[in-house]
Design a protein around this motif. Structure first.
Motif, mmCIF file in Angstrom:
data_model
loop_
_atom_site.group_PDB
_atom_site.id
_atom_site.type_symbol
_atom_site.label_atom_id
_atom_site.label_comp_id
_atom_site.label_asym_id
_atom_site.label_seq_id
_atom_site.Cartn_x
_atom_site.Cartn_y
_atom_site.Cartn_z
ATOM 1 N N VAL A 176 -1.517 -5.617 -15.198
ATOM 2 C CA VAL A 176 -2.494 -6.224 -16.103
ATOM 3 C C VAL A 176 -3.922 -5.772 -15.810
ATOM 4 C CG1 VAL A 176 -1.075 -8.254 -16.556
ATOM 5 C CG2 VAL A 176 -2.689 -8.290 -14.635
ATOM 6 N N LYS A 177 -4.105 -5.045 -14.701
ATOM 7 C CA LYS A 177 -5.443 -4.567 -14.376
ATOM 8 C C LYS A 177 -5.347 -3.309 -13.531
ATOM 9 C CE LYS A 177 -9.945 -6.232 -12.703
ATOM 10 N NZ LYS A 177 -10.688 -7.396 -12.133
ATOM 11 N N VAL A 178 -6.215 -2.337 -13.839
ATOM 12 C CA VAL A 178 -6.278 -1.086 -13.078
ATOM 13 C C VAL A 178 -7.720 -0.881 -12.638
ATOM 14 C CG1 VAL A 178 -5.848 1.400 -13.096
ATOM 15 C CG2 VAL A 178 -4.429 -0.118 -14.493
ATOM 16 N N HIS A 179 -7.917 -0.687 -11.344
ATOM 17 C CA HIS A 179 -9.279 -0.558 -10.808
ATOM 18 C C HIS A 179 -9.400 0.754 -10.043
ATOM 19 C CE1 HIS A 179 -13.171 -1.834 -9.242
ATOM 20 N NE2 HIS A 179 -12.779 -1.424 -8.045
ATOM 21 N N ASP A 180 -10.341 1.589 -10.490
ATOM 22 C CA ASP A 180 -10.586 2.838 -9.769
ATOM 23 C C ASP A 180 -11.558 2.563 -8.622
ATOM 24 O OD1 ASP A 180 -10.450 5.614 -9.242
ATOM 25 O OD2 ASP A 180 -12.394 5.872 -10.203
ATOM 26 N N ASP A 181 -11.280 3.155 -7.490
ATOM 27 C CA ASP A 181 -12.137 3.013 -6.320
ATOM 28 C C ASP A 181 -12.182 4.373 -5.643
ATOM 29 O OD1 ASP A 181 -12.606 2.456 -3.279
ATOM 30 O OD2 ASP A 181 -13.221 0.614 -4.302
ATOM 31 N N VAL A 182 -13.356 4.752 -5.203
ATOM 32 C CA VAL A 182 -13.513 6.069 -4.586
ATOM 33 C C VAL A 182 -12.554 6.249 -3.415
ATOM 34 C CG1 VAL A 182 -15.107 7.599 -3.364
ATOM 35 C CG2 VAL A 182 -15.917 6.243 -5.305
ATOM 36 N N LYS A 183 -12.351 5.179 -2.648
ATOM 37 C CA LYS A 183 -11.485 5.275 -1.471
ATOM 38 C C LYS A 183 -10.041 4.881 -1.759
ATOM 39 C CE LYS A 183 -15.195 4.523 1.881
ATOM 40 N NZ LYS A 183 -15.676 3.670 2.996
ATOM 41 N N ALA A 184 -9.842 3.780 -2.485
ATOM 42 C CA ALA A 184 -8.480 3.270 -2.663
ATOM 43 C C ALA A 184 -8.364 2.494 -3.984
ATOM 44 C CB ALA A 184 -8.089 2.376 -1.487
ATOM 45 N N THR B 106 0.856 -1.189 0.000
ATOM 46 C CA THR B 106 0.000 0.000 0.000
ATOM 47 C C THR B 106 0.887 1.232 0.000
ATOM 48 O OG1 THR B 106 -1.751 -1.146 1.212
ATOM 49 C CG2 THR B 106 -1.790 1.256 1.251
ATOM 50 N N THR B 107 0.483 2.240 -0.754
ATOM 51 C CA THR B 107 1.258 3.482 -0.816
ATOM 52 C C THR B 107 0.307 4.649 -1.017
ATOM 53 O OG1 THR B 107 3.152 4.580 -1.877
ATOM 54 C CG2 THR B 107 1.607 3.418 -3.321
ATOM 55 N N GLU B 108 0.846 5.855 -1.125
ATOM 56 C CA GLU B 108 0.007 7.031 -1.357
ATOM 57 C C GLU B 108 -0.241 7.226 -2.854
ATOM 58 O OE1 GLU B 108 -0.084 11.864 -0.577
ATOM 59 O OE2 GLU B 108 1.655 10.697 0.070
ATOM 60 N N ILE B 109 0.859 7.287 -3.652
ATOM 61 C CA ILE B 109 0.742 7.489 -5.088
ATOM 62 C C ILE B 109 1.443 6.338 -5.807
ATOM 63 C CG2 ILE B 109 1.028 9.086 -7.009
ATOM 64 C CD1 ILE B 109 -0.437 10.380 -4.711
ATOM 65 N N CYS B 110 0.736 5.679 -6.713
ATOM 66 C CA CYS B 110 1.341 4.631 -7.541
ATOM 67 C C CYS B 110 1.444 5.142 -8.967
ATOM 68 C CB CYS B 110 0.503 3.358 -7.495
ATOM 69 S SG CYS B 110 1.124 2.043 -8.590
ATOM 70 N N TRP C 224 -6.535 0.490 -7.065
ATOM 71 C CA TRP C 224 -5.430 -0.461 -7.003
ATOM 72 C C TRP C 224 -5.087 -0.962 -8.396
ATOM 73 C CZ3 TRP C 224 -7.253 -5.010 -8.981
ATOM 74 C CH2 TRP C 224 -8.629 -5.285 -8.825
ATOM 75 N N VAL C 225 -3.854 -1.451 -8.523
ATOM 76 C CA VAL C 225 -3.415 -2.073 -9.768
ATOM 77 C C VAL C 225 -2.995 -3.503 -9.454
ATOM 78 C CG1 VAL C 225 -2.654 0.114 -10.768
ATOM 79 C CG2 VAL C 225 -1.007 -1.313 -9.559
ATOM 80 N N GLU C 226 -3.273 -4.400 -10.382
ATOM 81 C CA GLU C 226 -2.886 -5.798 -10.223
ATOM 82 C C GLU C 226 -1.799 -6.146 -11.225
ATOM 83 O OE1 GLU C 226 -4.803 -10.285 -10.687
ATOM 84 O OE2 GLU C 226 -6.128 -8.574 -10.232
ATOM 85 N N LEU C 227 -0.795 -6.886 -10.775
ATOM 86 C CA LEU C 227 0.323 -7.272 -11.615
ATOM 87 C C LEU C 227 0.134 -8.686 -12.163
ATOM 88 C CD1 LEU C 227 1.365 -4.813 -10.008
ATOM 89 C CD2 LEU C 227 3.632 -5.862 -10.055
ATOM 90 N N ALA C 228 0.944 -9.024 -13.149
ATOM 91 C CA ALA C 228 0.835 -10.335 -13.785
ATOM 92 C C ALA C 228 1.091 -11.468 -12.807
ATOM 93 C CB ALA C 228 1.803 -10.421 -14.967
ATOM 94 N N THR D 88 0.238 -9.961 -7.491
ATOM 95 C CA THR D 88 0.377 -8.975 -6.421
ATOM 96 C C THR D 88 -0.391 -7.710 -6.774
ATOM 97 O OG1 THR D 88 2.421 -8.107 -7.384
ATOM 98 C CG2 THR D 88 2.641 -9.865 -5.756
ATOM 99 N N LYS D 89 -0.668 -6.889 -5.752
ATOM 100 C CA LYS D 89 -1.414 -5.652 -5.959
ATOM 101 C C LYS D 89 -0.719 -4.485 -5.271
ATOM 102 C CE LYS D 89 -6.057 -7.718 -6.304
ATOM 103 N NZ LYS D 89 -7.425 -7.728 -5.723
ATOM 104 N N VAL D 90 -0.919 -3.302 -5.844
ATOM 105 C CA VAL D 90 -0.513 -2.065 -5.186
ATOM 106 C C VAL D 90 -1.785 -1.253 -4.974
ATOM 107 C CG1 VAL D 90 0.830 0.047 -5.297
ATOM 108 C CG2 VAL D 90 1.765 -2.061 -6.261
ATOM 109 N N THR D 91 -2.094 -0.980 -3.716
ATOM 110 C CA THR D 91 -3.249 -0.159 -3.372
ATOM 111 C C THR D 91 -2.748 1.241 -3.030
ATOM 112 O OG1 THR D 91 -4.393 -2.102 -2.494
ATOM 113 C CG2 THR D 91 -5.250 0.062 -1.864
ATOM 114 N N ALA D 92 -3.424 2.260 -3.547
ATOM 115 C CA ALA D 92 -2.939 3.627 -3.362
ATOM 116 C C ALA D 92 -4.113 4.588 -3.221
ATOM 117 C CB ALA D 92 -2.064 4.033 -4.545
#
Length: 549
Positions: free
Chosen positions: A223-231, A45-49, A233-237, A240-244
């Motif tokens: 491989v995937k980018v998901h917009d969420d009002v709160k957080a 988890t981070t602030e800006i990805c 996230w992007v998913e890798l091949a 793993t995920k990075v939530t920002a």
């Protein structure tokens, strides 16, 4: 010397050189050794990805870190192997698509704001290089727009008038250009342009942002980018995920956007030769002509050599829509001989790069249409370096909840009726490419030489076939994983190129350029008897393939 440099690169990257295919290394890649950074192995988890470690991603990270934000950067490639490594590094505030076109499409107010943004972008790059003590050969030079074949001086006169309307002060029409290394003829001179060594700049910037706390993960394909009002996230091949809090796609082409942005831009390949010339024989200046596609020229006078490298590029074409892209290098060499007067030029480098052309001539920088916390930077045209600096200023403000004075100019949601004809024409051209589904290729695979590829019919589908240097066949789906176009073999780069939206894949099917995010699915690999046709020997290799490493 090149062998030593390549060996060091291999060692510093942990023996991972083969993970990214590039047939022609650029001039810049020979000099710089980047650190070997690990891929992301666990969700964080981070602030800006930020996805992308080219100019756009790095400059944005630099400004965000200065403002006190926490940043994580991801890239599917090793450092130093993205599109920023294949630029010619012309840094100009003169519009790539000409002032006349930008003025016509956007009107006086927005054209003036756009020119102002590119002008300030060069100042920002110079300021960063100075304040951070980056030794990147940054130099202010003049820029010259000269006439292409078939154009007359009225073309320059109209461009001069449009440039002044857009606010350009340091511009003049020269009826002749005595003192240049070739007979340029009449030209517009733009003062206070710039050039530098792009990878000296980015490698230093990487060290700076890492020292300030940024985390960079390479070989980490999103491989995937998901917009969420709160957080978001992007998913890798690798799962793993990075939530920002905010996600920025700085990937040259937005791999998270299937249609809305892709439909408003087109992918082109541009070709570059590096030619050995005597020290001091060519003026230090930026030069480009009015031809379409245009040619561009600059010199690299590195103090580390006892000769200079003349950089000449052009011969652009839509990705996947050229039957013999390997011939583009020969066309540039012919132009160098005929127009610049250089007989038997000594070509020591050749490379190509991907340019994303926006429908209306200006980049798309801002919130991804329909999203709240996902931002994009794409459509840089031939001005990726200044657009990157512009993007770093706009996106920093937007991420912090502020408006920016250039925000509306580069808003990705914009659509101009004045560009409707171009929009329809480009998308019709893309649509026509799907006719390749109907075309039947009956090529005999026994005739496929080592190092070659072709597309063949497999019942109701299409198969891409590559024969490696040892004679083995490798088969994969020929259907682009972005929008279902049929890829074509690019003999110049040994890649599979999609003619619909510009995705490119390695000879083994790995994604090289988006908008595709997934590799071409492999089919059963077959080990064939050695091709009955004689393998190519070194004497049969393309002249421009030699000496690039």
């Amino acid at each position: 010397m090149r062998i030593v440099v390549e060996l060091l690169k291999f060692i510093f990257r942990g023996g991972t050189m083969a993970q990214y295919q590039q047939s022609h290394l650029s001039l810049w890649q020979e000099d710089i050794i980047f650190p070997n950074l690990e891929p992301l192995s666990e969700s964080i988890t981070t602030e800006i990805c930020i996805v992308g470690t080219g100019f756009a991603g790095l400059l944005l990270a630099y400004r965000l870190l200065k403002a006190g934000h926490k940043v994580v950067l991801l890239d599917k490639d090793p450092l130093g192997y993205n599109e920023s490594s294949r630029t010619s590094a012309h840094i100009s505030d003169a519009f790539d698509d000409h002032f006349t076109k930008i003025l016509k499409k956007h009107g006086k107010e927005k054209a003036q704001l756009s020119y102002q943004s590119h002008h300030e972008a060069i100042d920002l790059l110079e300021q960063i290089a100075r304040e951070e003590n980056i030794d990147c050969d940054f130099k202010r030079v003049d820029g010259y727009l000269f006439l292409g074949e078939g154009d007359d001086i009225q073309t320059l006169q109209k461009e001069l008038e449009a440039a002044k309307t857009c606010g350009v002060i340091e511009v003049e029409l020269l009826e002749n250009t005595h003192g240049m290394f070739f007979d340029m003829g009449a030209a517009l001179r733009f003062g206070h342009q710039a050039q530098f060594h792009p990878l000296k700049f980015t490698s230093a910037l990487i060290n700076i942002i890492r020292n300030r706390g940024a985390k960079i993960f390479t070989r980490s394909q999103v491989v995937k980018v998901h917009d969420d009002v709160k957080a978001p996230w992007v998913e890798l091949a690798n799962g793993t995920k990075v939530t920002a809090q905010k996600v920025v796609m700085a990937t040259n082409v937005p791999v998270n956007n299937l249609i809305s942005i892709i439909a408003k831009e087109a992918a082109f390949r541009s070709y570059v030769l590096g030619i050995k010339v005597p020290r001091g024989s060519v003026n230090q200046a930026l030069m480009w002509d009015t031809h379409d596609p245009y040619h561009y020229i600059r010199i690299d006078a590195s103090p580390e050599r006892d000769y200079d490298i003349l950089i000449v590029g052009g011969e652009d074409h839509r990705v996947g829509q050229e039957e013999h892209p390997e011939l583009r290098f020969e066309r540039i060499q012919q132009w160098v001989t005929e127009r610049l007067g250089l007989k038997d030029p000594q070509v020591v480098y050749s490379w190509s790069g991907q340019i994303i052309e926006p429908m209306d001539g200006l980049a798309y920088i801002g919130r991804n249409p329909g999203d709240k916390n996902v931002f994009i930077h794409t459509g840089d045209s031939g001005q990726g370096i200044t657009h990157a600096a512009i993007g770093s200023m706009i996106l920093t403000d937007l991420i912090e909840g502020k408006e920016h004075r250039w925000g509306s100019v580069y808003d990705p949601s914009r659509f101009h009726l004045s560009g409707l004809n171009d929009f329809l024409k480009d998308n019709l051209q893309n649509g026509i490419q799907y006719a390749d589904w109907i075309y039947r290729d009956e090529k005999d695979l026994t005739e496929l030489l080592p190092g070659e590829g072709c597309v063949v019919n497999s019942g109701l589908t299409k198969t891409a076939v590559y024969r490696d240097k040892e004679g083995s066949l490798h088969k994969m789906s020929a259907i682009c994983t972005h929008a279902g176009g049929i890829v074509k073999w690019n003999a110049g780069e040994e890649t599979w190129d999609c003619p619909c939206h510009g995705s490119r894949f390695s000879k083994m099917g790995e994604v090289l350029n988006g908008p595709a995010m997934h590799n071409l699915p492999l089919k059963k690999e077959e080990k064939n008897e050695e091709s009955p046709l004689k393998k190519k020997d070194d004497s049969q290799m393309d002249t421009f393939s030699r000496g690039t490493r």
